[in-house]
Scaffold this active site. Structure first.
Site, PDB file in Angstrom:
ATOM      1  N   TYR A 190       0.837  -1.215   0.000  1.00  0.00           N
ATOM      2  CA  TYR A 190       0.000   0.000   0.000  1.00  0.00           C
ATOM      3  C   TYR A 190       0.866   1.257   0.000  1.00  0.00           C
ATOM      4  O   TYR A 190       0.375   2.342   0.257  1.00  0.00           O
ATOM      5  CB  TYR A 190      -0.907   0.011   1.235  1.00  0.00           C
ATOM      6  CG  TYR A 190      -2.086  -0.917   1.131  1.00  0.00           C
ATOM      7  CD1 TYR A 190      -1.902  -2.274   0.977  1.00  0.00           C
ATOM      8  CD2 TYR A 190      -3.387  -0.429   1.203  1.00  0.00           C
ATOM      9  CE1 TYR A 190      -2.970  -3.142   0.882  1.00  0.00           C
ATOM     10  CE2 TYR A 190      -4.461  -1.296   1.106  1.00  0.00           C
ATOM     11  CZ  TYR A 190      -4.241  -2.640   0.952  1.00  0.00           C
ATOM     12  OH  TYR A 190      -5.302  -3.501   0.863  1.00  0.00           O
ATOM     13  N   ASP A 238      -1.224 -17.966   4.225  1.00  0.00           N
ATOM     14  CA  ASP A 238      -2.115 -18.917   3.543  1.00  0.00           C
ATOM     15  C   ASP A 238      -2.688 -19.927   4.543  1.00  0.00           C
ATOM     16  O   ASP A 238      -3.892 -20.188   4.572  1.00  0.00           O
ATOM     17  CB  ASP A 238      -1.392 -19.628   2.374  1.00  0.00           C
ATOM     18  CG  ASP A 238       0.045 -20.031   2.705  1.00  0.00           C
ATOM     19  OD1 ASP A 238       0.566 -19.604   3.754  1.00  0.00           O
ATOM     20  OD2 ASP A 238       0.645 -20.786   1.926  1.00  0.00           O
TER      21      ASP A 238
END
Ligand code: NAD
Length: 348
Positions: A123, A214
């Site tokens: 970001y 994950d």
């Protein structure tokens, strides 16, 4: 008594409707001086800039802001004004509690908090068009016309957010902090986050563990009750907090606080959901919970509890709920009707 001063950014899409609901709930108990301003598309129309100086000045002057979601154009247009605001105000910690509510049918009992680093990672806003990185990409045998984004991770910001997570855990009597990263693949960037997290964890007696992102996503949909405080980088935090919102019944129920050393901005986790804008459909609970977080932050715990209890009561009773959490679509009510039911309980 000194009047409370709060900057109010209704946002766009469903923002104005849900923020209006939150304002009504606060006004029912407290005398607040709301300083209205706009950012995003509306600000471009009114002031020619997505983050006008006036909005920043107000947010700094009042120190506290209640904000609705603001649309970010996809694939082009201006950079996220939400990200810009967080950077300008130094709001490094994004705190998103997700707790199962009575009356919402979910497979698990969840009570966890996602603490997301708010200032860096992918970001950073540093992106390069195709061709700009051709020479470097060639060295790595990658297509030379790839577009490139920079993921920046610093030890300063990593340590700061992990320290915030431990302090939060201590203050809120939480039992475990889980640092989430992908340091097996992103050895240097996420590796730095993981190393920083381990260093900070040594200062505290609270249980600490690490999970790859994950695996974390899988664990969260299989046994979320085992997790307490998750601390992670910006992008994983954004994704995992929406996942956690899903675990407790959806985006219409979850709020977040953006906290810095001097300023704080309270908002919904959800976005502007443009397809429901102006249709009296959006769930106002997330925006009202954002106001509850704001009141707790400024020491108005009694009023915060009254509002929170009223929302929880309405959800538990199940008679005045918007489409996303109603028991059946035919029984769903609108934003205004759910807000009215909440206000009735606040004023009791
Ligand atoms: P979204 O959160 O706006 O909506 C996704 C879906 O969730 C909606 O279609 C709707 O089905 C449901 N939903 C969201 N809020 C709800 C509510 N209050 N009541 C009932 N249902 C609700 O996500 P999106 O569609 O991916 O994003 C739309 C825009 O919002 C994008 O421009 C995005 O950049 C922006 N956004 C802003 C913020 C922010 O201002 N902090 C946060 C997230 C997304």
């Amino acid at each position: 008594m000194v009047k409370l001063k709060v900057t109010l950014i209704p946002g766009d899409g469903i923002g104005p409707e849900v923020v209006n609901a939150a304002v009504q709930c606060v006004d029912a108990l407290l005398d607040v001086d709301w300083h209205y301003t706009e950012i995003g598309d509306q600000a471009i129309k009114d002031f020619g800039k997505e983050l006008p100086v006036k909005a920043l000045q107000l947010a700094k002057k009042t120190k506290i802001t209640l904000k609705g979601p603001v649309t970010t154009p996809i694939g082009g247009g201006f950079h996220s004004v939400n990200v810009k605001l967080r950077k300008e105000l130094g709001l490094y910690a994004n705190v998103r509690p997700c707790k199962t509510l009575q009356g919402i049918d979910t497979p698990y009992k969840v009570d966890l908090v996602v603490i997301r680093e708010n200032t860096e990672d992918s970001y950073s806003g540093i992106e390069f068009k195709q061709g700009k990185f051709a020479r470097i990409l060639r060295q790595y045998h990658m297509p030379t016309n790839s577009a490139v984004a920079l993921k920046t991770i610093s030890s300063k910001a990593s340590k700061r957010i992990v320290d915030y997570a431990f302090k939060y855990a201590k203050q809120n009597k939480r039992k475990k902090v889980t640092a989430v990263h992908k340091a097996n693949i992103l050895k240097i960037t996420d590796g730095l986050f993981a190393k920083s997290a381990r260093e900070v964890a040594k200062k505290y007696t609270i249980k600490f563990e690490e999970k790859l992102v994950d695996n974390m996503a899988m664990q969260l949909v299989k046994k979320p009750e085992e997790y307490d405080v998750l601390v992670t980088t910006n992008l994983y935090g954004d994704i995992l907090s929406d996942l956690c919102a899903g675990l407790v019944g959806g985006l219409g129920l979850v709020a977040g606080a953006n906290i810095g050393d001097r300023y704080a901005v309270f908002e919904t986790v959800h976005g502007s959901a443009p397809k429901y804008a102006g249709k009296n459909k959006a769930n106002p609970a997330a925006a009202i919970f954002a106001a509850v977080m704001m009141l707790n932050h400024i020491g108005k715990e009694k009023e915060a509890k009254k509002i929170e209890d009223a929302v929880k009561q309405v959800i538990k009773e199940g008679r005045h709920l918007t489409y996303d959490i109603a028991k059946s679509k035919s029984k769903a009510v609108g934003t205004k009707q759910m807000t009215a039911a909440i206000l009735k309980r606040i004023r009791k």
